[in-house]
Design a protein around this motif. Sequence first.
Motif, short mmCIF file in Angstrom:
data_model
loop_
_atom_site.label_atom_id
_atom_site.label_comp_id
_atom_site.label_asym_id
_atom_site.label_seq_id
_atom_site.Cartn_x
_atom_site.Cartn_y
_atom_site.Cartn_z
N PRO A 1 -2.31 -6.12 4.33
CA PRO A 1 -2.64 -7.08 5.34
C PRO A 1 -3.46 -7.68 4.98
CG PRO A 1 -3.40 -5.25 5.91
CD PRO A 1 -2.68 -4.48 5.52
N ASP A 2 -4.14 -7.82 3.71
CA ASP A 2 -5.58 -8.48 3.08
C ASP A 2 -4.51 -8.74 2.14
OD1 ASP A 2 -6.83 -6.68 4.58
OD2 ASP A 2 -7.48 -5.62 3.44
N THR A 3 -3.98 -8.33 0.69
CA THR A 3 -3.13 -9.11 0.17
C THR A 3 -1.61 -9.75 0.04
OG1 THR A 3 -2.51 -7.26 -0.62
CG2 THR A 3 -4.22 -6.89 -1.31
N ALA A 4 -0.73 -9.35 0.95
CA ALA A 4 0.13 -9.97 1.24
C ALA A 4 -0.14 -11.27 1.36
CB ALA A 4 0.69 -9.58 2.48
N PRO A 5 -1.12 -11.75 2.56
CA PRO A 5 -1.23 -13.70 2.46
C PRO A 5 -1.40 -13.86 1.13
CG PRO A 5 -2.28 -12.57 4.14
CD PRO A 5 -2.09 -11.84 3.53
N ILE A 6 -2.05 -13.08 0.02
CA ILE A 6 -2.32 -14.01 -1.04
C ILE A 6 -1.32 -14.10 -1.90
CG2 ILE A 6 -3.57 -13.68 -3.68
CD1 ILE A 6 -5.35 -12.09 -2.13
N VAL A 7 -0.44 -13.36 -1.71
CA VAL A 7 1.33 -13.63 -2.57
C VAL A 7 1.87 -14.66 -1.57
CG1 VAL A 7 3.70 -11.87 -2.48
CG2 VAL A 7 1.45 -11.00 -3.10
N GLN A 8 1.78 -14.67 -0.03
CA GLN A 8 2.94 -15.95 0.14
C GLN A 8 1.94 -17.26 -0.39
OE1 GLN A 8 1.63 -14.79 4.45
NE2 GLN A 8 3.30 -13.77 4.45
N LEU B 1 0.93 -1.13 -0.23
CA LEU B 1 -0.08 -0.18 -0.16
C LEU B 1 0.70 2.03 0.07
CD1 LEU B 1 -2.90 -1.18 2.57
CD2 LEU B 1 -3.14 -1.03 0.08
N LEU B 2 0.27 2.02 -0.83
CA LEU B 2 0.53 3.46 -0.46
C LEU B 2 1.31 4.49 1.25
CD1 LEU B 2 -0.73 5.67 -3.58
CD2 LEU B 2 2.11 4.64 -3.02
N ALA B 3 2.13 4.43 1.67
CA ALA B 3 2.32 4.89 2.68
C ALA B 3 2.72 6.43 3.04
CB ALA B 3 3.06 3.35 3.55
N ASN B 4 2.56 6.93 2.09
CA ASN B 4 2.87 8.39 1.85
C ASN B 4 2.82 9.36 3.44
OD1 ASN B 4 3.40 8.46 -0.51
ND2 ASN B 4 1.91 9.34 -1.11
N ARG B 5 3.16 10.29 3.67
CA ARG B 5 3.23 11.29 4.82
C ARG B 5 4.13 12.44 4.83
NH1 ARG B 5 7.91 7.81 5.96
NH2 ARG B 5 9.93 9.27 6.97
N ILE B 6 3.52 13.77 6.00
CA ILE B 6 3.42 14.79 5.42
C ILE B 6 4.50 15.30 7.04
CG2 ILE B 6 2.58 16.57 6.41
CD1 ILE B 6 -0.03 15.97 5.00
N GLU B 7 4.96 16.02 6.62
CA GLU B 7 6.11 16.12 7.19
C GLU B 7 6.36 17.57 7.48
OE1 GLU B 7 10.31 14.08 6.81
OE2 GLU B 7 9.53 12.62 7.55
N GLY B 8 6.20 18.60 8.21
CA GLY B 8 5.96 19.92 8.17
C GLY B 8 5.03 20.31 7.31
N ARG C 1 -5.81 -19.87 -12.59
CA ARG C 1 -7.56 -20.61 -12.98
C ARG C 1 -8.30 -20.55 -11.26
NH1 ARG C 1 -6.40 -24.88 -15.45
NH2 ARG C 1 -5.46 -23.46 -16.48
N LEU C 2 -6.85 -20.67 -10.56
CA LEU C 2 -8.17 -21.54 -8.96
C LEU C 2 -7.85 -19.53 -8.37
CD1 LEU C 2 -8.38 -23.21 -6.66
CD2 LEU C 2 -5.88 -23.02 -6.12
N LEU C 3 -7.68 -18.79 -8.57
CA LEU C 3 -7.29 -17.12 -8.22
C LEU C 3 -8.58 -17.10 -8.33
CD1 LEU C 3 -4.21 -16.06 -7.76
CD2 LEU C 3 -4.85 -17.11 -6.08
N ASN C 4 -8.94 -17.06 -10.06
CA ASN C 4 -10.55 -16.19 -10.44
C ASN C 4 -11.72 -16.94 -9.91
OD1 ASN C 4 -9.09 -14.51 -12.02
ND2 ASN C 4 -8.00 -16.37 -13.96
N ASP C 5 -11.34 -18.41 -10.06
CA ASP C 5 -12.29 -19.18 -9.29
C ASP C 5 -13.67 -19.29 -7.85
OD1 ASP C 5 -12.47 -20.65 -11.98
OD2 ASP C 5 -11.48 -22.27 -10.80
N GLU C 6 -11.56 -19.01 -7.25
CA GLU C 6 -12.34 -17.53 -6.28
C GLU C 6 -12.54 -16.86 -5.93
OE1 GLU C 6 -9.20 -19.14 -3.33
OE2 GLU C 6 -9.68 -21.25 -3.60
N ASP C 7 -12.67 -15.75 -6.58
CA ASP C 7 -13.56 -14.70 -6.77
C ASP C 7 -11.81 -13.80 -6.53
OD1 ASP C 7 -15.20 -14.86 -8.98
OD2 ASP C 7 -16.84 -14.66 -7.17
N ILE C 8 -11.32 -14.16 -5.98
CA ILE C 8 -9.67 -13.00 -5.26
C ILE C 8 -9.81 -11.76 -6.38
CG2 ILE C 8 -7.58 -13.01 -4.33
CD1 ILE C 8 -8.62 -16.23 -3.84
N PRO C 9 -9.92 -10.65 -6.20
CA PRO C 9 -9.89 -9.53 -6.92
C PRO C 9 -7.81 -9.52 -7.27
CG PRO C 9 -10.67 -8.54 -4.90
CD PRO C 9 -10.18 -10.39 -4.84
#
Length: 526
Positions: free
Chosen positions: A181-188, A162-169, A205-213
């Motif tokens: 935390p949502d997609t990292a387990p899919i990578v593993q 994910l983007l983690a941009n931050r403001i400093e001053g 094909r398996l990821l498509n069948d399970e409707d994983i984005p």
Amino acid sequence: MFDARPDLSRVALYARYSSNRQNPKSIDDQLRECRRLVADLGGTVIAEYTDAKFTGATAKFRPGLQSMLTDCPRYAFTAICTESMDRLSRGQHDITYIYEQLEYLQIPILTIQERVLDEFLVGFKGTMNAVFLKDLSAKTRRGLIGVIESGRQVGPPAYGYLLANRIEGADVIRGLREIDPDTAPIVQRIYRLYNKGHSARAIARLLNDEDIPPPRSASRWHHSRLTGIHRSTGILSNPLYKGQVIFGLTESAINPNTARRTTRATTRERWTVVPAPHLRIIDDETWDAAQERLHARSRPRAHPTGVPALARGAMPLTPLLRCSRCKGPVRTIARHRWACKTSRSSDKCNASTFVLRDIDLLCARQLTSWIRRRREWTPILQEAQNRIVETHAQLEAEITDCTLRQRRLINAVEIGADTPEMRERIRQLAQELANLKTERDRYAAGTRLKPNNPNIRSVLLNRASEIQSAIETGTPEIRIPATIELAALLDHIDMSPGPGPGKGRLRIQPNVISLIRSAEQTSIQS
């Protein structure tokens, strides 16, 4: 003032801008300044040519420029006017070729910045423009390396982050990443399945069948998004997952034979490696096992002996090709062999592959035949007029919707809900709005159609015959620009397997608006 004033009685204007990041209105600004210069010098503009989103590094495949060079002897232009020499080309070879061709025709090149070009300016500024491109590339690379070494990254986040941009001053620190935390387990899970023996196609094909984005910008999972071994861009080959950022794995270059930007692998000496342990998702043992299996299963695609490699993106008609069954895109999978892209990536289409040679020539012949068979053009003209009205109304609706979305974001920013993402979206909507208005104005102020013009059929038949002849007998320098012009006259091309095994066939659908406007423009210029 000029020492020898050129003849400006029949002047053609040329304007160009390079990419989506530039303002489309720059073409209108260039043409306006050129018209002003020609008017101040007592000349007359009779034609205007433009190229939008075309790089100045090459001139061979710019349809507007090539049409202007082709029309120079046909319409007896007495001068060419453009904002500056780099609008014609930044390449030394191209600008020299253009200058010599126009000098042979005794047509001077007039620019706002350099005025009348001569051999000295062409040689000197041509060299400077080429040096500028090299210098710009080196400075861009230097800046990107600085971003990587500072712990940041370039471009959108990879899948699993994910983007983690931050403001400093008062500053916004951009390019920072964190694990999603949502997609990292899919990578593993993808790594575990692959190391257990599942193929990349089976995993997709398996990821498509399970409707994983799937990763953003994709509609479905595809095995190519998992591998990507030769460029280290796939999930199974991206070193970021083991906590390592590598910049310079690939480099882009413009192919002088096709004018298309291509990406190719680089040597290790050009890599910049920066550790990023806080982004590690895969441990070293799992990563090494996946790489060993990837390299064992991959093999280079060698071209047949004696057959030249098929240039990637060299076919201008490719974006128009679609499957006659599912209406999905058709792409080449080998030399002269074609396949429905949907049938290759999913089970939604069962179209088989087929061989079809010289589709540019086949399309040109079909277009000539289509025009020759049309005796009554009033219904065609009416259809074109109706489509212009419908398209203009659709663009107006899109402009209204885009303006409303932009106004909502601006109002949110004004009341304090200000984030970098919102400002970036406002900028994107402003660019989208400018593109829509340019397209709307083109339809609103386009050539008026003449239902009773008796010359439309003959004019179009002559032009289609010229395109067919150029494709049929010309060298690549003649054939590809003619194919680009042919593509502008077509709406789509349906391709399907033919009656025999491995055979294919196609059917064109002409773009009636482009055809009528082409005929009217030719009639006006002549």
